[in-house]
Design a protein around this motif. Structure first.
Motif, mmCIF file in Angstrom:
data_model
loop_
_atom_site.group_PDB
_atom_site.id
_atom_site.type_symbol
_atom_site.label_atom_id
_atom_site.label_comp_id
_atom_site.label_asym_id
_atom_site.label_seq_id
_atom_site.Cartn_x
_atom_site.Cartn_y
_atom_site.Cartn_z
ATOM 1 N N PHE A 13 2.233 1.798 -3.396
ATOM 2 C CA PHE A 13 1.199 2.329 -4.286
ATOM 3 C C PHE A 13 0.998 3.819 -4.012
ATOM 4 N N LEU A 52 -6.628 4.044 -11.434
ATOM 5 C CA LEU A 52 -5.817 3.667 -10.266
ATOM 6 C C LEU A 52 -6.436 2.489 -9.511
ATOM 7 N N GLU A 53 -7.763 2.448 -9.479
ATOM 8 C CA GLU A 53 -8.410 1.302 -8.806
ATOM 9 C C GLU A 53 -8.057 -0.003 -9.521
ATOM 10 N N VAL A 90 -9.062 5.801 -3.533
ATOM 11 C CA VAL A 90 -8.793 4.603 -4.354
ATOM 12 C C VAL A 90 -8.772 3.360 -3.465
ATOM 13 N N LEU A 91 -8.060 3.443 -2.343
ATOM 14 C CA LEU A 91 -7.949 2.272 -1.465
ATOM 15 C C LEU A 91 -9.315 1.902 -0.889
ATOM 16 N N ARG A 127 -17.560 -8.145 -3.709
ATOM 17 C CA ARG A 127 -17.364 -9.332 -4.536
ATOM 18 C C ARG A 127 -17.311 -10.590 -3.683
ATOM 19 N N ASP A 186 0.844 -1.205 0.000
ATOM 20 C CA ASP A 186 0.000 0.000 0.000
ATOM 21 C C ASP A 186 0.871 1.243 0.000
ATOM 22 N N LYS A 194 -15.218 -2.591 -3.082
ATOM 23 C CA LYS A 194 -15.609 -3.453 -4.202
ATOM 24 C C LYS A 194 -15.197 -4.891 -3.940
ATOM 25 N N TYR A 200 -4.508 -0.787 -8.727
ATOM 26 C CA TYR A 200 -4.339 -1.276 -7.346
ATOM 27 C C TYR A 200 -4.700 -2.764 -7.255
ATOM 28 N N GLN A 201 -5.762 -3.138 -7.984
ATOM 29 C CA GLN A 201 -6.167 -4.553 -7.967
ATOM 30 C C GLN A 201 -5.077 -5.464 -8.524
ATOM 31 N N SER A 237 -12.328 2.632 -2.071
ATOM 32 C CA SER A 237 -13.230 2.123 -3.106
ATOM 33 C C SER A 237 -12.846 0.689 -3.521
ATOM 34 N N SER A 238 -11.537 0.442 -3.665
ATOM 35 C CA SER A 238 -11.088 -0.899 -4.063
ATOM 36 C C SER A 238 -11.466 -1.932 -3.013
ATOM 37 N N ARG A 239 -11.269 -1.561 -1.738
ATOM 38 C CA ARG A 239 -11.594 -2.522 -0.671
ATOM 39 C C ARG A 239 -13.091 -2.763 -0.594
ATOM 40 N N GLN A 294 -9.114 8.063 -11.094
ATOM 41 C CA GLN A 294 -9.448 7.177 -9.960
ATOM 42 C C GLN A 294 -9.796 5.770 -10.459
#
Lengths: 171, 260
Positions: free
Chosen positions: A9, A42-43, B29-30, B40, A6, B36, A46-47, B32-34, A39
């Protein structure tokens, strides 16, 4: 993802975020949408961070930004086919500042792929081959799209020097 | 004398010089990613819970009240145990559906796909042909009715895939048939003959990330079982033209056989 990853990133975004935001803005022509594009990109990055961080992640993000922008512009273009109202007439250009706006408006009004070519070639300074890789097309297509885009921009500038426009804006 | 291209560069620099990323961008970003990812996981868990509950009840009804459903050791399918294996004849044998917040653990990557060995035999299929230089990635995923594994050049489970095969069984066959039907309606690919079998060859997800799509083939492998063979866009590019890609896909498909 571990806190170390993290941190990596976050450090990447701190270093390259603004540059990528500018690419997004030039690709879509709207500040709010550019932030959203960045955004989104970046998402997705990040994945996949555990994979892309070992290479340079920037080309991956740039590719997502540009292609998402093209995809969204195409969807909007389809919606615009449905006539909703008469478009307003463009005001007559009077000053150099107007010319600058005209050029930026022309850039925004280019077909999304042509706009992307201009941004990648003249803003990101990518070669024709690199631009073709980002867009998933041939170098010949990049060449022809750039040529068409420049012709439109030249026409919009009415043959006047853009340099003069910029100088006057800063004056 | 400056060119229009140089002028454009300056114009774009002026236009963007005041732009800066928002200070909270990384946090957004972090977060929103978490979010999602959590959604899931919950959806997957919910789907698993529904599938398990749906499978348990018929088994119980068929075998009668003295039977109990237990988790098998195969591909996650519940199997019926005999009365002698029942731990407590008077106990609450049949588990009820899980409470709303009581999700079962998310299916995790597992090597439990039979004898993977060099990756040629997994689940209930055997891979007879792979392009030169590919090794099993030591990665696989078992989701019960479907399972998958992949191959790449370095055998690194964290590396990019070159070839990936999904095998669909049970309920998931219907879902994959629906996908193929939709592709066929949209004329996104074409039917191909593989020996005495018929497959469907296409490029999926064209344009995603600017790539030319994922070359794929769907093929029936025995009764009630469908395989989906995919090439990563990068690997496909390395193979050369479309004809070479299609040829390799068909060769892999032709080499797929059922083992159970």
């Amino acid at each position: 993802m571990s806190s170390t990853e993290d941190d990596g990133f976050a450090a990447f975004v701190a270093a390259r975020g603004t540059s990528l935001l500018r690419v997004a803005y030039l690709a879509c022509g709207d500040e709010g949408e550019a932030e959203d594009l960045l955004q989104t990109a970046l998402e997705r990055t990040y994945q996949n961070w555990d994979r892309v961080r070992y290479d340079d992640p920037e080309p991956y993000i740039r590719r997502v930004i540009v292609n998402t922008s093209i995809s969204r512009a195409r969807r909007r273009a389809i919606l615009r086919i449905i006539p909703m109202h008469t478009p307003p007439e463009l005001p007559v250009r009077e000053t150099d500042v107007d010319l600058r706006h005209v050029l930026m408006d022309t850039l925004r009004a280019l077909p999304p792929r042509q706009r992307a070519v201009v941004v990648l070639r003249y803003w990101e300074d990518l070669s024709e081959t690199q631009t073709a890789e980002v867009l998933g097309c041939s170098a010949g297509t990049v060449k022809s799209q750039a040529s068409k885009a420049l012709a439109k921009l030249r026409l919009a500038s009415g043959g006047e020097s853009v340099k003069g426009v910029i100088r006057n804006v800063h004056a | 004398m400056s060119t229009l291209e140089d002028d454009l560069r300056r114009l774009m620099a002026n236009e963007t010089e005041k732009l800066r990323v928002a200070p909270d961008l990384v946090d957004r970003v972090l977060r929103s990613s978490r979010q999602k990812k959590t959604n899931r996981v919950r959806l997957t868990a919910l789907a698993t819970a529904v599938a398990v509950a749906g499978a348990v009840v018929p088994v119980y009804l068929v075998l009668g009240p003295n039977s109990v459903a237990v988790q098998g050791f195969g591909l996650g399918e519940p199997v019926a145990a005999s009365e002698t294996s029942r731990p407590d004849a008077t106990g609450q044998a049949v588990p009820g559906p899980p409470a709303i917040d009581d999700f079962p653990p998310t299916p995790s990557p597992t090597p439990d796909l039979g004898d993977l060995g060099d990756g040629r035999a997994f689940g209930r299929v055997e891979v007879g042909y792979l392009p030169d230089g590919l090794q099993w990635s030591h990665w696989s995923l078992d989701s019960g009715d479907s399972y998958t594994t992949s191959w790449n050049y370095d055998g690194d489970k964290n590396g990019f895939y070159c070839v990936q095969i999904f095998v669909y069984e049970g309920q998931t066959v219907r879902e994959v048939d629906e996908r193929v039907r939709a592709y066929r309606e949209e004329k996104e690919g074409r039917d191909v003959t593989i020996g005495d079998r018929t497959g469907y060859l296409l490029r999926q997800r064209v344009g995603e990330d600017g790539m030319k799509g994922t070359p794929s083939i769907f093929l029936s492998v025995g009764e009630g079982r469908t395989a989906e063979v995919m090439f990563s866009p990068t690997f496909a590019k390395r193979l050369g033209g479309e004809r070479a890609v299609d040829r390799e896909l068909k060769k892999i498909a032709a080499g797929l056989t059922a083992t159970g």
